[in-house]
Write a protein that holds these residues in place. Structure first.
Motif, PDB file in Angstrom:
ATOM      1  N   GLY A 146       0.754  -1.370  -0.315  1.00 29.74           N
ATOM      2  CA  GLY A 146       0.474   0.091   0.089  1.00 29.74           C
ATOM      3  C   GLY A 146       1.107   1.206   0.078  1.00 29.74           C
ATOM      4  O   GLY A 146       0.725   2.295  -0.653  1.00 29.74           O
ATOM      5  N   ARG A 147       1.822   1.088   0.159  1.00 23.65           N
ATOM      6  CA  ARG A 147       2.911   2.053   0.925  1.00 23.65           C
ATOM      7  C   ARG A 147       3.676   2.657  -0.715  1.00 23.65           C
ATOM      8  O   ARG A 147       3.618   4.290  -0.877  1.00 23.65           O
ATOM      9  CB  ARG A 147       3.830   1.639   1.757  1.00 23.65           C
ATOM     10  CG  ARG A 147       4.333   3.295   2.209  1.00 23.65           C
ATOM     11  CD  ARG A 147       6.429   3.010   2.840  1.00 23.65           C
ATOM     12  NE  ARG A 147       6.691   2.047   2.157  1.00 23.65           N
ATOM     13  CZ  ARG A 147       7.823   2.659   1.310  1.00 23.65           C
ATOM     14  NH1 ARG A 147       8.467   3.597   0.845  1.00 23.65           N
ATOM     15  NH2 ARG A 147       8.601   1.390   0.953  1.00 23.65           N
ATOM     16  N   LYS A 148       3.871   1.165  -1.414  1.00 16.38           N
ATOM     17  CA  LYS A 148       3.906   1.902  -2.031  1.00 16.38           C
ATOM     18  C   LYS A 148       3.884   2.313  -3.371  1.00 16.38           C
ATOM     19  O   LYS A 148       3.588   3.469  -4.281  1.00 16.38           O
ATOM     20  CB  LYS A 148       5.224   0.503  -3.271  1.00 16.38           C
ATOM     21  CG  LYS A 148       5.957   0.033  -2.466  1.00 16.38           C
ATOM     22  CD  LYS A 148       7.352  -1.622  -2.588  1.00 16.38           C
ATOM     23  CE  LYS A 148       8.439  -1.338  -2.020  1.00 16.38           C
ATOM     24  NZ  LYS A 148       8.742  -2.730  -2.577  1.00 16.38           N
ATOM     25  N   LEU A 149       1.712   1.570  -3.413  1.00 21.12           N
ATOM     26  CA  LEU A 149       1.125   2.065  -4.080  1.00 21.12           C
ATOM     27  C   LEU A 149       0.869   3.507  -4.384  1.00 21.12           C
ATOM     28  O   LEU A 149       0.585   4.490  -5.169  1.00 21.12           O
ATOM     29  CB  LEU A 149      -0.221   0.974  -4.578  1.00 21.12           C
ATOM     30  CG  LEU A 149      -0.272   0.054  -4.791  1.00 21.12           C
ATOM     31  CD1 LEU A 149      -1.726  -0.962  -4.461  1.00 21.12           C
ATOM     32  CD2 LEU A 149       0.152   0.126  -6.592  1.00 21.12           C
ATOM     33  N   LEU A 150       0.767   3.922  -3.108  1.00 22.72           N
ATOM     34  CA  LEU A 150       0.517   5.637  -2.677  1.00 22.72           C
ATOM     35  C   LEU A 150       1.551   6.135  -3.092  1.00 22.72           C
ATOM     36  O   LEU A 150       1.511   7.362  -3.284  1.00 22.72           O
ATOM     37  CB  LEU A 150       0.904   5.590  -0.697  1.00 22.72           C
ATOM     38  CG  LEU A 150      -0.867   5.189  -0.238  1.00 22.72           C
ATOM     39  CD1 LEU A 150      -0.467   5.172   0.895  1.00 22.72           C
ATOM     40  CD2 LEU A 150      -2.199   5.820  -0.466  1.00 22.72           C
ATOM     41  N   SER A 151       3.511   5.718  -2.979  1.00 24.42           N
ATOM     42  CA  SER A 151       3.710   6.670  -3.663  1.00 24.42           C
ATOM     43  C   SER A 151       4.253   6.642  -5.065  1.00 24.42           C
ATOM     44  O   SER A 151       4.454   7.764  -5.301  1.00 24.42           O
ATOM     45  CB  SER A 151       5.375   5.894  -2.872  1.00 24.42           C
ATOM     46  OG  SER A 151       5.713   5.776  -1.736  1.00 24.42           O
TER      47      SER A 151
END
Length: 303
Positions: A254-259
């Motif tokens: 999720g953090r990577k998709l947000l980034s």
């Protein structure tokens, strides 16, 4: 900047060792103006894409933001190059531009592992390979970083033989000639700090099933161990329960998709296997100390 210099320096060293110009290169930007690298360095270029000279190879170097550049002049430029039989390629995030140009096929390209999630969400019909570089006919791709050096060494070996390429590699203080098929990341056993085949198997199953999480009992069954033994292995080697480790993998996705993407919270939470955006947001803030919407708004805009 690392990918860019890693691609060019072996060519310069090859010229130096041969005492003749085996290779020449031109650096271009879309409009001919200087480019600001990710480390803040201003890179002066030779001119705009519209004035690109004839070349045997045309390589695009870009960051992950290039995956959302469907209208970029570089996309139409790549199409024209490929249409007239030229070898085109990409280093790191430049693979996104090749995808936008319609030049990629699953199983024949790679990109930086950190950009993989955002790329696959943006191009769901394309599956990158997990390896250093790919030479697929007239398409070259590289996973970025020092793997660009490996790609250049591969080209030097193709043109002038492996012995000469090894000499260039030695001058770069590089670990020999790595094949394109090697993985760019550390092995899962190294990351976990364990060679236990059952633990590695269970962690791999989790990593492959983030969008639709499997029950822990099913994971243990597929890893050929009891759930109790799996819990002991995770506790010993990761300091976390299997459920905690699995949830952290999904939150990291999720953090990577947000980034790397502009997807809204409902899409991201579903892609990470959470039952609702509220549950995802609560767990995300507990792990990272910031709400996901705020995290996405603060991300650096990279080019």
């Amino acid at each position: 900047m690392l990918s860019f210099s890693s691609a060019i320096e072996p060519l310069r060293i090859a010229n130096q060792l041969a005492a003749q110009p085996l290779y020449s290169w031109h650096t271009l930007s879309e409009d001919g103006t200087s480019v600001t690298c990710s480390n803040g360095t201003e890179l002066t270029v030779n001119g705009p894409l519209s004035n690109a000279p004839q070349a045997d190879y045309s390589l695009i170097v870009a960051g992950p933001a290039a995956q959302n550049a469907a209208q970029s002049p570089a996309v139409s430029w790549l199409r024209r190059k490929a249409r007239f039989g030229g070898t085109v390629g990409a280093i790191s995030g430049g693979t996104g531009l090749l995808a936008e140009a319609g030049l990629l096929a699953s199983g024949g390209f790679t990109l930086h592992w950190e950009d993989r999630l955002g790329f696959c969400e943006h191009f769901p019909g394309l599956e990158p390979l997990d390896q250093l570089f790919c030479a697929d006919g007239q398409i070259l791709t590289c996973s970025g970083g020092t793997a660009a050096l490996d790609l250049s060494l591969h080209l030097i070996a193709t043109h002038h033989g492996q012995r000469f390429a090894r000499t260039v590699s030695d001058m770069c203080v590089h670990a020999g000639l790595r094949s394109g098929g090697e993985r760019p990341q550390s092995s899962l056993s190294y990351v976990l700090g364990s060679r236990s085949p059952h633990l590695v198997k269970a962690a791999g199953i989790m990593a492959e099933n983030l969008e639709d999480p499997l029950p822990l009992q099913e994971i243990a069954h597929r890893a050929a161990i009891s759930r109790r033994h799996m819990e002991r292995l995770f506790s010993t080697h990761t300091g976390r329960t299997p459920a905690h480790y699995y949830r952290d993998l999904r939150l990291e996705r999720g953090r990577k998709l947000l980034s790397e993407t502009d997807y809204r919270l409902p899409v991201i939470s579903a892609a990470c296997g959470f039952s609702s955006p509220t549950v995802f947001a609560r767990n995300f803030k507990r792990k990272f100390g910031i709400a996901p919407v705020e995290y996405q708004s603060r991300r650096p805009r990279r080019a």
